[in-house]
Design a protein around this motif. Structure first.
Motif, PDB file in Angstrom:
ATOM      1  N   GLN A 225      10.082  10.399   0.088  1.00  0.00           N
ATOM      2  CA  GLN A 225       9.782  11.278   1.038  1.00  0.00           C
ATOM      3  C   GLN A 225       8.834  10.716   1.809  1.00  0.00           C
ATOM      4  O   GLN A 225       8.061   9.507   1.396  1.00  0.00           O
ATOM      5  CB  GLN A 225       8.910  12.322   0.156  1.00  0.00           C
ATOM      6  CG  GLN A 225       9.747  13.667  -0.038  1.00  0.00           C
ATOM      7  CD  GLN A 225       9.006  14.624  -0.981  1.00  0.00           C
ATOM      8  OE1 GLN A 225       7.601  14.407  -1.359  1.00  0.00           O
ATOM      9  NE2 GLN A 225       9.678  15.140  -2.008  1.00  0.00           N
ATOM     10  N   PRO A 226       8.711  10.939   3.032  1.00  0.00           N
ATOM     11  CA  PRO A 226       8.005  10.319   4.178  1.00  0.00           C
ATOM     12  C   PRO A 226       6.210  10.194   3.644  1.00  0.00           C
ATOM     13  O   PRO A 226       6.171  11.505   3.117  1.00  0.00           O
ATOM     14  CB  PRO A 226       8.041  11.333   5.542  1.00  0.00           C
ATOM     15  CG  PRO A 226       9.491  11.881   5.172  1.00  0.00           C
ATOM     16  CD  PRO A 226       9.449  12.256   3.773  1.00  0.00           C
ATOM     17  N   ALA A 227       5.966   9.500   3.685  1.00  0.00           N
ATOM     18  CA  ALA A 227       4.285   9.252   3.239  1.00  0.00           C
ATOM     19  C   ALA A 227       3.676   8.157   3.856  1.00  0.00           C
ATOM     20  O   ALA A 227       4.459   7.329   4.433  1.00  0.00           O
ATOM     21  CB  ALA A 227       4.111   9.231   1.821  1.00  0.00           C
ATOM     22  N   MET A 228       2.383   7.669   3.605  1.00  0.00           N
ATOM     23  CA  MET A 228       1.660   6.784   4.235  1.00  0.00           C
ATOM     24  C   MET A 228       2.533   5.665   3.420  1.00  0.00           C
ATOM     25  O   MET A 228       2.777   5.856   2.346  1.00  0.00           O
ATOM     26  CB  MET A 228       0.362   6.938   3.947  1.00  0.00           C
ATOM     27  CG  MET A 228      -0.354   8.027   4.360  1.00  0.00           C
ATOM     28  SD  MET A 228      -0.701   7.629   6.138  1.00  0.00           S
ATOM     29  CE  MET A 228      -2.137   6.307   6.135  1.00  0.00           C
ATOM     30  N   PRO A 229       2.475   4.705   4.216  1.00  0.00           N
ATOM     31  CA  PRO A 229       3.130   3.304   3.211  1.00  0.00           C
ATOM     32  C   PRO A 229       2.590   3.000   2.143  1.00  0.00           C
ATOM     33  O   PRO A 229       3.367   2.748   1.298  1.00  0.00           O
ATOM     34  CB  PRO A 229       2.996   2.120   4.529  1.00  0.00           C
ATOM     35  CG  PRO A 229       2.862   2.853   5.792  1.00  0.00           C
ATOM     36  CD  PRO A 229       2.251   4.145   5.557  1.00  0.00           C
ATOM     37  N   GLU A 230       1.354   2.813   2.027  1.00  0.00           N
ATOM     38  CA  GLU A 230       0.692   2.423   0.738  1.00  0.00           C
ATOM     39  C   GLU A 230       1.017   3.424  -0.464  1.00  0.00           C
ATOM     40  O   GLU A 230       1.413   2.936  -1.560  1.00  0.00           O
ATOM     41  CB  GLU A 230      -0.773   2.372   0.843  1.00  0.00           C
ATOM     42  CG  GLU A 230      -1.092   0.856   1.828  1.00  0.00           C
ATOM     43  CD  GLU A 230      -0.430  -0.162   1.353  1.00  0.00           C
ATOM     44  OE1 GLU A 230      -0.300  -0.540   0.098  1.00  0.00           O
ATOM     45  OE2 GLU A 230      -0.302  -1.138   2.328  1.00  0.00           O
ATOM     46  N   THR A 231       1.190   4.764  -0.009  1.00  0.00           N
ATOM     47  CA  THR A 231       1.377   5.715  -1.075  1.00  0.00           C
ATOM     48  C   THR A 231       2.904   5.438  -1.478  1.00  0.00           C
ATOM     49  O   THR A 231       3.228   5.593  -2.504  1.00  0.00           O
ATOM     50  CB  THR A 231       1.506   6.881  -0.359  1.00  0.00           C
ATOM     51  OG1 THR A 231       0.043   7.266   0.352  1.00  0.00           O
ATOM     52  CG2 THR A 231       1.675   8.027  -1.343  1.00  0.00           C
TER      53      THR A 231
END
Ligand SMILES: [Zn+2]
Ligand SMILES: [Zn+2]
Length: 328
Positions: A225-231
């Motif tokens: 799923q799309p999310a912040m890269p670090e996440t």
């Protein structure tokens, strides 16, 4: 029906009757034949009610040949024989009083029934004494218990043999270090080899448990799923651990590559590299492990992730066996 029950079942039924006979005889010798004075008779009655209940209580364990009850049944039959002997002597002593008519019929009946009962109880005692094996678990039952024990052993948590982290029974590989864990057949609980697709013992298909497969699916969806890269980096690392639990080592390595891809922190990258190297090392891929560790050392010269130490361990010759030595 097992032939052992041909004698056990009638004996079990007789024990119910014997208990009743004990009660009736005690009441009769006390209140009809006056053999016991009523005080002594009353006390005896209380005592014999207890003994009668004891005799009747053996019914079930004899009826089903209950495993482990052999000694108790022997004891109960022994007590029955003694009680019967006492009742017989009391009944016999009543003959001296010259009862006639219906009293005499009752006395004869009680005497004969007690004679029959002592013969059956003594015979049953001798029979069961010789047939201890009837009350031992059969080999089948022992096997079933052992299987259940092993099943219990495999559903509880154990230790990874390499890194000592806690692992669960249905995990295929340790999620921390990638070491392959022993697998057990879901239907017969026999241990199966890592490559087996069918259980060698019972032939059942060896499939990863549904719980782990659904964990892997969930972690995959979450990671994608799309999310912040670090996440996403963290999620891919979780996905990698789930894949390891399912024994999917190559896919786990790939998931760690994604975890590295999504983080911009060098020290997280080197941590993942060391993890991947550990997995390679524990799945017999020393060369790949060494490459990743060298890459980690290059990335972070301070080597917070401990790649140098891991590399030294990897290259250290194993005592008495040089096969694990790897040239980087
Ligand atoms: Zn481990
Ligand atoms: Zn099996």
């Amino acid at each position: 029906m097992d032939k052992k029950f041909l004698l056990l079942r009638p004996l079990a039924v007789w024990m119910i009757f014997a208990g009743l006979l004990t009660l009736i005889t005690t009441v009769a010798v006390t209140f009809i034949f006056g053999v016991l004075s009523s005080i002594v008779g009353f006390i005896s009655l209380l005592f014999l009610v207890f003994l009668a209940a004891y005799e009747m209580a053996t019914f079930r364990s004899i009826w089903i040949a209950q495993v482990g009850e052999w000694a108790n049944i022997i004891k109960a039959l022994g007590v029955s024989v003694v009680v019967r002997a006492v009742l017989l002597s009391l009944t016999f002593s009543a003959y001296g009083d010259g009862f006639t008519g219906s009293d005499r019929v009752l006395l004869d009946a009680l005497f004969l029934l007690n004679v029959a009962s002592i013969l059956i109880e003594a015979g049953g005692l001798a029979f069961i004494f010789m047939k201890k094996q009837y009350f031992l678990p059969s080999q089948e039952e022992i096997d079933a218990v052992m299987r259940r024990l092993r099943a219990v052993g495999t559903t509880t948590v154990a230790e990874c043999p390499t890194c000592r982290q806690l692992v669960e029974a249905d995990w295929r590989c340790c999620p921390t270090c990638g070491t392959g864990l022993p697998k057990f057949c879901a239907s017969c609980k026999a241990e199966v080899g890592g490559e087996d697709v069918k259980c060698p013992k019972c032939g059942a298909d060896v499939v990863p448990t549904e719980a782990i497969e659904s964990l892997i699916r969930t972690m995959k969806e979450t990671a994608e799923q799309p999310a912040m890269p670090e996440t996403r980096s963290v999620r891919y690392a979780r996905y990698a651990e789930a894949l390891l639990k399912g024994g999917r080592v190559e896919e786990a390595i790939e998931a760690y590559r994604q975890a590295i891809h999504y983080t911009k922190f060098v020290r997280k990258q080197t941590n993942f590299l060391v993890k991947m190297a550990t997995i390679y090392k524990n799945t017999g891929k020393q060369k790949e492990a060494a490459e990743l560790l060298n890459a980690a050392i290059e990335l972070d010269s301070e080597d917070i992730a401990g790649a140098r130490k891991a590399l030294e361990d990897l290259m250290a010759p194993v005592a008495g066996d040089g096969t694990k030595t790897v040239k980087a």
